[in-house]
Design a protein around this motif. Sequence first.
Motif, short mmCIF file in Angstrom:
data_model
loop_
_atom_site.label_atom_id
_atom_site.label_comp_id
_atom_site.label_asym_id
_atom_site.label_seq_id
_atom_site.Cartn_x
_atom_site.Cartn_y
_atom_site.Cartn_z
N ASN A 42 -27.47 92.90 23.43
CA ASN A 42 -28.65 93.78 23.43
C ASN A 42 -28.26 95.13 24.06
O ASN A 42 -27.09 95.34 24.42
N GLN A 43 -29.24 96.03 24.18
CA GLN A 43 -28.92 97.38 24.66
C GLN A 43 -28.28 97.35 26.06
O GLN A 43 -27.36 98.12 26.32
N ASP A 91 -28.09 91.51 18.96
CA ASP A 91 -29.38 90.86 19.14
C ASP A 91 -30.28 91.25 17.97
O ASP A 91 -30.74 92.40 17.87
N GLU A 94 -33.61 93.16 18.05
CA GLU A 94 -33.65 94.62 18.23
C GLU A 94 -33.57 95.37 16.90
O GLU A 94 -33.61 96.60 16.87
N LYS A 98 -36.59 98.92 12.85
CA LYS A 98 -35.76 100.11 13.10
C LYS A 98 -35.38 100.79 11.80
O LYS A 98 -35.19 100.13 10.76
#
Length: 282
Positions: A42-43, A91, A94, A98
């Motif tokens: 993830n981020q 992930d 996420e 987008k």
Amino acid sequence: MAERPDTDELLIEEVAVDDEDASLGILAVATINRPDKLNALNQQVYSAIKQTCAWVESEDRVRLLIFRGAEPNPPPEGKRAKPKSFVAGADISEFLGKGSDDIRKSFANNAWEAIWNLSKPSIAMIDGFALGGGLEVALSCDIRISSVDSRFATPEINLGLIPGGGGTQRLARLVGYGKAIEMVMSGEMVGAEEAVALGLVNHVCQSSELEETTMKLARNIASKSAHTLKVAKQVVRSSLERPLNEGVALEAEAFAELFDSEDKEIGVKAFLEREKAVWKNR
Ligand code: COA
């Protein structure tokens, strides 16, 4: 000097290259730690990987970087254990909603390139799934060592995507166009024995021996001259980007320049005197 990352999602352990000689520096072992999500990236993990690479690059004591995935947590009562993973990809949660602009932004200067662009050696120690962006972390490392239980794939096709962290390019260079296009188009998993036969991983061993096998090779590499290792990585890497004649000329020049280095004199003398080389660039 870049700061060492301080986050639960990526844990860093410092291991002495040689317990009896602190001057040989340390191996940095970075554990991607989201076991309940199979260590998906993830981020927070992306930023921590980038910060780790900046720290490794700026910290002279660090001689080599190892990536691994956290082991599964014990399952709650009555539930099955989650499977072992190196990293099961980006992930996916996420990705929802987008658009291309978001992705362009978040994939610029990304974590995979930060690993790939390290001047120091890196090893992926793989025990379990290495999928999608996780396989791309492994592909960005110099060397991959895997347990027999590991499985490799680029399953992005099942999400209507392709690899986006350099996977299409680095996979094709490592295993050849034929197998890379099959993996990218089918998303099918490759087992560890096939992976070693393809050259996708360097070594396969039992899970119980993975750490020892990895550390042995890491310590061997980390005991060489840091300067010579950097030159070696640059020159071998250039074979991926240049025509043969240019690469051979670049190698010849790098080889010649090493004759002006203190470590070449140290290494050659140590060999002739049957002693262990004590490198200037440690
Ligand atoms: N992103 C986000 N979450 C992920 C993930 C990913 N790439 N891979 C696994 N997870 C999560 C699951 O959602 C699940 O979370 P939950 O327990 O909160 O529901 C948990 O990790 C365990 O995964 P699960 O799918 O239940 O395990 P499994 O043993 O049934 O299957 C895999 C294992 C690896 C086959 C399966 O998780 C999978 O296909 N993962 C996605 C792989 C992928 O497409 N990666 C590329 C992404 S670009």
